[in-house]
Each structure stands twice: as structure tokens, then as C-alpha cells.
Write an enzyme that holds these catalytic residues in place. Structure first.
Site, PDB file in Angstrom:
ATOM      1  N   TYR A 194       6.482  14.268   9.292  1.00 44.73           N
ATOM      2  CA  TYR A 194       7.332  14.997   8.357  1.00 44.73           C
ATOM      3  C   TYR A 194       7.653  16.401   8.869  1.00 44.73           C
ATOM      4  CZ  TYR A 194       7.217  11.894   4.247  1.00 44.73           C
ATOM      5  OH  TYR A 194       7.397  10.860   3.361  1.00 44.73           O
ATOM      6  N   ASP A 230      -0.781  -1.531   9.161  1.00 44.53           N
ATOM      7  CA  ASP A 230      -0.142  -2.801   8.773  1.00 44.53           C
ATOM      8  C   ASP A 230      -1.126  -3.678   8.005  1.00 44.53           C
ATOM      9  OD1 ASP A 230      -1.604  -3.000  11.150  1.00 44.53           O
ATOM     10  OD2 ASP A 230      -0.193  -4.353  12.153  1.00 44.53           O
ATOM     11  N   LYS A 246      -2.905   3.995  13.096  1.00 47.11           N
ATOM     12  CA  LYS A 246      -2.292   2.994  13.975  1.00 47.11           C
ATOM     13  C   LYS A 246      -2.783   3.290  15.392  1.00 47.11           C
ATOM     14  CE  LYS A 246       0.526  -0.489  14.701  1.00 47.11           C
ATOM     15  NZ  LYS A 246       0.272  -1.848  14.191  1.00 47.11           N
ATOM     16  N   ASP A 267       3.136   4.322  -2.626  1.00 48.98           N
ATOM     17  CA  ASP A 267       4.098   3.590  -3.465  1.00 48.98           C
ATOM     18  C   ASP A 267       3.631   2.144  -3.658  1.00 48.98           C
ATOM     19  OD1 ASP A 267       5.812   5.804  -3.582  1.00 48.98           O
ATOM     20  OD2 ASP A 267       7.612   4.584  -3.292  1.00 48.98           O
ATOM     21  N   ASP A 314       2.666   8.123   2.350  1.00 49.36           N
ATOM     22  CA  ASP A 314       3.879   8.008   1.531  1.00 49.36           C
ATOM     23  C   ASP A 314       4.144   6.538   1.206  1.00 49.36           C
ATOM     24  OD1 ASP A 314       6.343   8.853   0.292  1.00 49.36           O
ATOM     25  OD2 ASP A 314       7.375   8.076   2.062  1.00 49.36           O
TER      26      ASP A 314
END
Ligand code: IPM
Ligand code: MG
Length: 361
Positions: A143, A226, A193, A254, A250
Site C-alpha cells: 500500500y 492462499d 507468501k 473481508d 485487506d
């Protein structure tokens, strides 16, 4: 304990003003009952600030936020601003607020409210008893990473961002995660990751080092993002504290929100190492239903509760707000996003009135 607090209110865009009005009514009632007072300073932010001043985060808004005891934000953003240059967009204002206030730690709790179990798209046996917190790093990662931009060369357009973390940024957010785990179920899952990204390998190395040095009693595991996305819907009860970076947090927050039935139920707290915190629902400004009295104000009210508990140490008042939400749902009142057979559908305002009644009753 101080008995008077200065709260900066950022109603923002879309459904923001409607849900903020509900939160404010409830805050007035609950503060009166618990013998403290709140003084509000309303400031423009996001699209509302662009309309008023040309800037999504006017310097005066940031100053007011820094000078208050806590900041309550509703939502920002609207498609009408999507064609503006990035530095003029509402979202850039929000990122500026987070970094300007030094709010590197974003806490997003997901707890299943029994009355809403059937509102989830997932099966009861999967979500029953879920109680987790996503701890999302908020002022770094892709970001904010440099360099970033868009260039044209040899007839091709290329755009890029940089996902970068420094050791101290990882350490301070990991500490928040481990400390929280200690106060809860003593389990921390760090999501990265590291099988592909160098930045994630550093993340993993630092989390492991901190674990060994300071938090050996916390049960730590690592998960690739993942797999974490899959596990969140497959077996969400395995999670207690989920520690992750800005972008992964983020996305995963959600996803985790939907375990609870609606993104309209989830509050969040953004905290720095000192200074006031920022409290906001994790949902956006829902421009499609803005101004129609359809919004669910509950995540906003639960964010106000988080502000009382985490920001102002007014635990009993926070609990009262949370109970008001639970009672209202148990009595069968629902906004459209949560509507189920046999329930009573209300608009935003009427839901606010029911919440007030539940608070006083
Ligand atoms: C959130 C939102 C923001 C983010 C947007 C509005 C910039 O999605 O708080 O999760 O991406 O952080
Ligand atoms: Mg988001």
C-alpha cells in the site's frame, strides 16, 4: 479516569452520515448513563472533503484527529471520485490518515453472534463458535511501498508497486499480535507468501525470532495466504489471532467478515504506539444504497463500542452497546443485508431506534 473525551467524527461518504447519526445517538445515551461526557468535533473526510476543500484529507482534519482522544470514522469513497488522479481520491485520504496518525495496527475481530448463525452463507456447523481477530499491518507493505507508478516506454504502458517491509515494521505488528494472543486463546497464525516472496520470508523470519525470544508460550503456526483463504471458509474455528500484512489482511478480513453473515457487522480499531486510535466499520460507503435509509448501522455501533473499550477504557459502556446489538438481533430485528424469514426488516433509522430501546431497556 477522565470523565470527558474529545471525539473527532468523520462521517465521510455514502452511507457514512446515516450510520454515524445512529452511532452518535447511542454514544450520547451510553455516556450519560455511565457518567462521562463526549464532545464531538465533526470534520470533513473523503469525498465530502474533496467537495468542500478539493482535498480528501485536509490538513485541518488530520490535526483535529491527532488532537482528540479518539477518532470515529464511518466510511469513505464513491464512484464519482474514481476518475480523479490517485492523490485526490477518497481512499488516498484514508491512507494518509492512517499513516499520518501512525496507525500501524489494525484489529478486526470476527465473532459469530448466535442470532445471526443462519444469516451466513456458510453452514452452521462450520461457523458456530468462531471467535478470531485479524491483526493487519496498516501503514506499510504494498500500500505504501516505493517505488510505484506508471510509465510509458517503447509503446508499452507499465505500472508497478513495491511490497516492502522493514524489520522494525514486522516486529511491532507481530508484538501486537502476540500480546493479543496472550490475552485470548494463546494461538497465533502468521499469514504470508514466503514460498514466493522475499518480503514474506523476512516477515516469517522476524515472527519466528520474536516468538522464540519473547512469546514461546504462544502457539505459533505459519500459513501461506492462499491456504489461509481456503482454511477461513473450510474450518474457521482453528483461528484465534491471524497476523498478516496490509494487502493480505485487506483481503482476508473481508472474507472473514462473511463468516458473521454480513460485512455490515464488523468493527475495527486502528492503533499506533501512542496517540489516539481510529475506529471504523470494515465495510465501505455502499454508494448503491446511500441516502435510502437501508444501511446496517451495527458495524458502526460496534466500532463505537470498540472505541469506548480500546480507546477510552470505558469497558462497561462498551459492553452495553454490544449487548444492545445482540438483544436487538435476538428480538428479530434486521436490516436488509441480514433479513431472514420471520424477522422484522427495518431501515437504518428505525434500527437506530431499536438499538436505543435495547440499550435503555
Ligand atoms: C479497508 C478498505 C480500505 C483498504 C480502502 C477503502 C482503501 O478496503 O479498510 O479494508 O484497502 O484498506
Ligand atoms: Mg478492505
Amino acid at each position: 479516569m477522565s470523565s470527558s473525551y474529545r471525539i473527532t467524527l468523520l462521517a465521510g461518504d455514502g452511507i457514512g452520515p446515516e450510520i454515524m447519526a445512529v452511532a452518535r445517538q447511542l454514544l450520547d445515551a451510553v455516556s450519560q448513563r455511565h457518567g462521562f461526557s463526549l464532545t464531538y468535533n465533526e470534520q470533513p473526510m473523503g469525498g465530502a472533503a474533496i467537495d468542500a476543500t478539493g482535498e480528501p484529507l485536509p490538513a485541518s482534519t488530520l490535526e483535529a484527529c491527532k488532537a482528540s482522544d479518539a477518532v470515529l470514522l464511518a466510511a469513505i469513497g464513491s464512484p464519482q471520485y474514481d476518475s480523479l488522479p490517485r492523490e485526490k481520491r477518497p481512499e488516498t485520504g484514508l491512507l494518509g490518515l492512517r499513516s499520518g496518525m501512525g496507525l500501524f495496527a489494525n484489529l478486526r475481530p470476527v465473532k459469530i453472534i448466535p442470532a445471526l448463525i443462519d444469516a451466513s452463507t456458510l453452514k452452521r456447523e462450520v461457523i458456530e463458535g468462531v471467535d478470531l481477530v485479524v491483526v493487519r499491518e496498516l501503514t506499510g507493505g504494498v500500500y505504501f511501498g516505493q517505488p510505484k507508478g506508471r510509465v510509458e516506454a517503447d509503446g508499452q504502458v507499465r505500472a508497478f508497486n513495491t511490497m516492502a517491509y522493514s524489520d522494525y515494521e514486522i516486529d511491532r505488528i507481530a508484538k501486537v499480535g502476540f500480546d493479543l494472543a496472550r490475552q485470548r486463546g494463546s494461538k497465533l497464525c502468521s499469514v504470508d507468501k514466503a514460498n514466493v516472496l522475499d518480503v514474506s520470508q523476512l516477515w516469517r523470519d522476524r515472527v519466528e525470532a520474536l516468538h522464540a525470544a519473547e512469546y514461546p508460550e504462544v502457539e505459533l503456526n505459519h500459513m501461506y495466504v492462499d491456504n489461509a483463504a481456503m482454511q477461513l471458509v473450510r474450518a474457521p474455528r482453528q483461528f484465534d489471532v491471524v497476523l498478516t500484512s496490509n494487502l493480505f489482511g485487506d483481503v482476508l478480513s473481508d472474507e472473514a467478515a462473511m463468516l458473521s453473515g454480513s460485512i455490515g457487522m464488523l468493527p475495527s480499531a486502528s492503533l499506533g504506539s501512542d496517540g489516539p486510535g481510529l475506529f471504523e466499520p470494515i465495510h465501505g460507503s455502499a454508494p448503491d444504497i446511500a441516502g435510502q435509509d437501508k444501511a446496517n448501522p451495527m458495524a458502526m455501533v460496534l466500532s463505537a463500542a470498540m472505541m469506548l473499550r480500546v480507546g477510552l477504557q470505558q469497558d462497561a459502556a462498551a459492553t452495553d452497546l454490544e449487548l444492545a446489538v445482540e438483544r436487538t438481533l435476538a428480538a428479530g430485528f434486521r436490516t436488509g443485508d441480514l433479513m431472514a424469514e420471520g424477522c422484522n426488516q427495518l431501515g437504518c433509522k428505525a434500527m437506530g431506534e431499536q438499538l436505543l430501546r435495547a440499550l435503555e431497556g
